[in-house]
Design a protein around this motif. Structure first.
Motif, mmCIF file in Angstrom:
data_model
loop_
_atom_site.group_PDB
_atom_site.id
_atom_site.type_symbol
_atom_site.label_atom_id
_atom_site.label_comp_id
_atom_site.label_asym_id
_atom_site.label_seq_id
_atom_site.Cartn_x
_atom_site.Cartn_y
_atom_site.Cartn_z
ATOM 1 N N HIS A 1 0.832 -1.207 0.000
ATOM 2 C CA HIS A 1 0.000 0.000 0.000
ATOM 3 C C HIS A 1 0.864 1.254 0.000
ATOM 4 O O HIS A 1 0.600 2.210 -0.740
ATOM 5 C CB HIS A 1 -0.912 0.002 1.234
ATOM 6 N N GLY A 2 1.923 1.254 0.802
ATOM 7 C CA GLY A 2 2.826 2.408 0.827
ATOM 8 C C GLY A 2 3.488 2.623 -0.514
ATOM 9 O O GLY A 2 3.637 3.770 -0.973
ATOM 10 N N ARG A 3 3.870 1.525 -1.167
ATOM 11 C CA ARG A 3 4.487 1.631 -2.486
ATOM 12 C C ARG A 3 3.552 2.324 -3.476
ATOM 13 O O ARG A 3 3.944 3.223 -4.209
ATOM 14 C CB ARG A 3 4.867 0.236 -2.991
ATOM 15 N N PHE A 4 2.264 1.900 -3.524
ATOM 16 C CA PHE A 4 1.323 2.494 -4.463
ATOM 17 C C PHE A 4 0.939 3.920 -4.064
ATOM 18 O O PHE A 4 0.771 4.792 -4.932
ATOM 19 C CB PHE A 4 0.073 1.623 -4.588
ATOM 20 N N LEU A 5 0.794 4.165 -2.767
ATOM 21 C CA LEU A 5 0.397 5.492 -2.304
ATOM 22 C C LEU A 5 1.399 6.553 -2.715
ATOM 23 O O LEU A 5 1.049 7.559 -3.357
ATOM 24 C CB LEU A 5 0.235 5.486 -0.780
ATOM 25 N N PHE A 6 2.647 6.342 -2.387
ATOM 26 C CA PHE A 6 3.647 7.373 -2.643
ATOM 27 C C PHE A 6 4.062 7.422 -4.118
ATOM 28 O O PHE A 6 4.390 8.497 -4.630
ATOM 29 C CB PHE A 6 4.843 7.178 -1.717
ATOM 30 N N ALA A 7 4.021 6.278 -4.802
ATOM 31 C CA ALA A 7 4.297 6.301 -6.246
ATOM 32 C C ALA A 7 3.200 7.072 -6.968
ATOM 33 O O ALA A 7 3.470 7.843 -7.906
ATOM 34 C CB ALA A 7 4.400 4.880 -6.787
ATOM 35 N N PHE A 8 1.958 6.896 -6.528
ATOM 36 C CA PHE A 8 0.847 7.631 -7.147
ATOM 37 C C PHE A 8 1.004 9.130 -6.942
ATOM 38 O O PHE A 8 0.772 9.918 -7.874
ATOM 39 C CB PHE A 8 -0.490 7.160 -6.556
ATOM 40 N N LEU A 9 1.402 9.543 -5.753
ATOM 41 C CA LEU A 9 1.590 10.971 -5.496
ATOM 42 C C LEU A 9 2.663 11.557 -6.405
ATOM 43 O O LEU A 9 2.524 12.680 -6.920
ATOM 44 C CB LEU A 9 1.961 11.181 -4.020
ATOM 45 N N GLY B 1 -6.859 -5.871 -15.251
ATOM 46 C CA GLY B 1 -6.083 -7.100 -15.219
ATOM 47 C C GLY B 1 -4.638 -6.843 -14.857
ATOM 48 O O GLY B 1 -4.076 -7.519 -13.985
ATOM 49 N N ARG B 2 -4.020 -5.837 -15.512
ATOM 50 C CA ARG B 2 -2.611 -5.540 -15.255
ATOM 51 C C ARG B 2 -2.402 -5.139 -13.798
ATOM 52 O O ARG B 2 -1.477 -5.613 -13.120
ATOM 53 C CB ARG B 2 -2.159 -4.412 -16.186
ATOM 54 N N THR B 3 -3.270 -4.269 -13.288
ATOM 55 C CA THR B 3 -3.085 -3.754 -11.926
ATOM 56 C C THR B 3 -3.335 -4.828 -10.878
ATOM 57 O O THR B 3 -2.613 -4.906 -9.871
ATOM 58 C CB THR B 3 -4.018 -2.559 -11.678
ATOM 59 N N SER B 4 -4.334 -5.664 -11.084
ATOM 60 C CA SER B 4 -4.645 -6.713 -10.109
ATOM 61 C C SER B 4 -3.479 -7.684 -9.961
ATOM 62 O O SER B 4 -3.061 -8.018 -8.839
ATOM 63 C CB SER B 4 -5.908 -7.476 -10.533
ATOM 64 N N PHE B 5 -2.942 -8.138 -11.087
ATOM 65 C CA PHE B 5 -1.802 -9.049 -11.035
ATOM 66 C C PHE B 5 -0.549 -8.331 -10.525
ATOM 67 O O PHE B 5 0.260 -8.919 -9.805
ATOM 68 C CB PHE B 5 -1.542 -9.660 -12.405
ATOM 69 N N GLY B 6 -0.391 -7.062 -10.887
ATOM 70 C CA GLY B 6 0.768 -6.297 -10.420
ATOM 71 C C GLY B 6 0.756 -6.117 -8.920
ATOM 72 O O GLY B 6 1.788 -6.281 -8.245
ATOM 73 N N TRP B 7 -0.418 -5.786 -8.362
ATOM 74 C CA TRP B 7 -0.517 -5.602 -6.905
ATOM 75 C C TRP B 7 -0.223 -6.912 -6.178
ATOM 76 O O TRP B 7 0.534 -6.942 -5.204
ATOM 77 C CB TRP B 7 -1.922 -5.122 -6.530
ATOM 78 N N LEU B 8 -0.823 -8.005 -6.655
ATOM 79 C CA LEU B 8 -0.602 -9.301 -6.005
ATOM 80 C C LEU B 8 0.857 -9.713 -6.113
ATOM 81 O O LEU B 8 1.456 -10.199 -5.141
ATOM 82 C CB LEU B 8 -1.499 -10.360 -6.641
ATOM 83 N N GLY B 9 1.459 -9.496 -7.281
ATOM 84 C CA GLY B 9 2.855 -9.882 -7.474
ATOM 85 C C GLY B 9 3.799 -9.132 -6.565
ATOM 86 O O GLY B 9 4.686 -9.724 -5.930
ATOM 87 N N LEU C 1 -0.060 6.191 -14.636
ATOM 88 C CA LEU C 1 -1.022 6.921 -13.814
ATOM 89 C C LEU C 1 -2.206 6.045 -13.439
ATOM 90 O O LEU C 1 -2.577 5.942 -12.262
ATOM 91 C CB LEU C 1 -1.498 8.170 -14.563
ATOM 92 N N ILE C 2 -2.789 5.390 -14.436
ATOM 93 C CA ILE C 2 -3.971 4.556 -14.175
ATOM 94 C C ILE C 2 -3.588 3.335 -13.355
ATOM 95 O O ILE C 2 -4.315 2.938 -12.427
ATOM 96 C CB ILE C 2 -4.629 4.155 -15.499
ATOM 97 N N ASN C 3 -2.443 2.744 -13.669
ATOM 98 C CA ASN C 3 -1.985 1.577 -12.914
ATOM 99 C C ASN C 3 -1.828 1.887 -11.434
ATOM 100 O O ASN C 3 -2.285 1.126 -10.570
ATOM 101 C CB ASN C 3 -0.667 1.072 -13.498
ATOM 102 N N ASN C 4 -1.178 3.003 -11.137
ATOM 103 C CA ASN C 4 -0.946 3.330 -9.731
ATOM 104 C C ASN C 4 -2.213 3.796 -9.027
ATOM 105 O O ASN C 4 -2.377 3.554 -7.824
ATOM 106 C CB ASN C 4 0.154 4.389 -9.626
ATOM 107 N N ALA C 5 -3.124 4.444 -9.755
ATOM 108 C CA ALA C 5 -4.400 4.844 -9.159
ATOM 109 C C ALA C 5 -5.227 3.616 -8.790
ATOM 110 O O ALA C 5 -5.780 3.516 -7.684
ATOM 111 C CB ALA C 5 -5.172 5.744 -10.111
ATOM 112 N N MET C 6 -5.297 2.651 -9.718
ATOM 113 C CA MET C 6 -6.034 1.417 -9.432
ATOM 114 C C MET C 6 -5.341 0.593 -8.353
ATOM 115 O O MET C 6 -5.998 0.028 -7.472
ATOM 116 C CB MET C 6 -6.160 0.584 -10.718
ATOM 117 N N GLY C 7 -4.012 0.527 -8.456
ATOM 118 C CA GLY C 7 -3.266 -0.232 -7.455
ATOM 119 C C GLY C 7 -3.466 0.332 -6.061
ATOM 120 O O GLY C 7 -3.598 -0.422 -5.087
ATOM 121 N N LEU C 8 -3.504 1.654 -5.958
ATOM 122 C CA LEU C 8 -3.731 2.293 -4.662
ATOM 123 C C LEU C 8 -5.110 1.957 -4.123
ATOM 124 O O LEU C 8 -5.286 1.711 -2.925
ATOM 125 C CB LEU C 8 -3.567 3.811 -4.799
#
Length: 310
Positions: free
Chosen positions: A62-70, A93-101, A201-208
């Motif tokens: 979560h910290g990775r996605f939060l600060f990368a998104f900012l 699909g990309r974000t779901s697998f990316g977050w889990l990975g 941008l979209i990847n990190n927004a969804m990942g967050l």
């Protein structure tokens, strides 16, 4: 913010023409490798008790996605690129697998040497290659299969499949590699359809969004040192992505791909410097076998491109 951290690197995110510069490309990929290894080091520190009570891998993710998104949303606000059509299904699909990975990867480094987890992560392209057969209808020749088999043998060595030395946590890294291999399939489908900065941008927004829901079940208040490490992971990850994208844009993939294996060297150095972990002979042999498989794949792809260009 990112402009200050990685000056002159964000142009490639917007698909503007970039002149070929192999020397600069090599430097950018080397910097990206050092940074990526640094994020796993920070993840290990957060997943153990080095900076305070160990954080759950989902909180680190979560910290990775939060600060990368900012960082990325700030960059978008400064550059104001022209955004195009969004392919939402591919992004989900990309974000779901990316977050889990990335969550599984962060979980693994808390229990096994960073160098081992990093080496296993190099199986991403192998899993992507195998998955591309049914999902992208791609053909795979004997050289690709040879590279895949060699790399998988290296992973088997790193898993130490004997009752006395088996590392269950290594299966987390192996699963992470397989999951991220699936993410690469979605990235391949997105490539060419949207500009890189829009994808990020979209990847990190969804990942967050996904990470925020997941972390609500395990959240604990980080210490000031842990907040700093979480912020560093996000900022460094965004910076590494900028370096990697721009490095790939300035030289052939066959030239820059082997340089990214320097991540393994940096990971081993960081692990030794901070945690006094010295790679044993099994780790070095397994890593060398995986790298050999990767280099066979890179060599074969380069030969094929040369043949097609004649």
């Amino acid at each position: 913010m990112l402009l200050a951290i990685c000056p002159a690197l964000t142009h490639g995110w917007a698909m503007t023409p970039i002149s070929q510069n192999p020397a600069l490309a090599a430097l950018l990929i080397l910097v990206a490798s050092a940074i990526l290894a640094g994020t796993t080091l920070l993840a290990k520190a957060l997943g153990t008790d080095v900076l305070g009570p160990a954080l759950n891998p989902m909180q680190i993710s979560h910290g990775r996605f939060l600060f990368a998104f900012l960082v990325i949303v700030t960059t978008v606000g400064i550059l104001r690129p022209r955004l195009g059509r969004v392919h939402w299904g591919l992004h989900v699909g990309r974000t779901s697998f990316g977050w889990l990975g990335i969550t599984l990867m962060f979980a693994s480094v808390a229990f096994i040497p960073i160098a081992d987890a990093t080496a296993i992560s190099f199986l991403n392209p192998v899993f992507a290659m195998v998955l591309a057969i049914p999902l992208l209808k791609e053909g795979v020749g004997p050289w690709r299969w040879m590279a895949a088999i060699v790399a998988l043998i290296g992973a088997l060595v790193l898993l130490r499949p004997t009752p006395a030395s088996f590392q269950p946590a290594a299966l987390l890294a192996l699963t992470a590699a397989a999951v991220i291999g699936m993410e690469l399939i979605f990235i391949k489908k997105l490539s060419g359809r949207e500009i890189p900065i829009q994808i990020l941008l979209i990847n990190n927004a969804m990942g967050l969004t996904i990470a925020t829901v997941a972390v609500s079940f395990v959240f604990q208040m980080p210490t000031p040192q842990q907040w700093a490490a979480l912020a560093a992971i996000g900022v460094l990850m965004a910076c590494a992505q900028a370096c990697f994208v721009n490095g790939m844009a300035r030289a052939d993939a066959s030239f820059v791909a082997p340089i990214s294996y320097a991540t393994l060297i940096f990971a081993a150095l960081y692990d030794f410097a901070v945690f006094q972990v010295v790679p044993d002979s099994v780790s070095m042999i397994g890593s060398a076998i995986i790298l050999t498989g990767g280099l066979i794949l890179v060599w074969r792809e380069a030969r094929q491109r040369q043949a097609l260009s004649r």
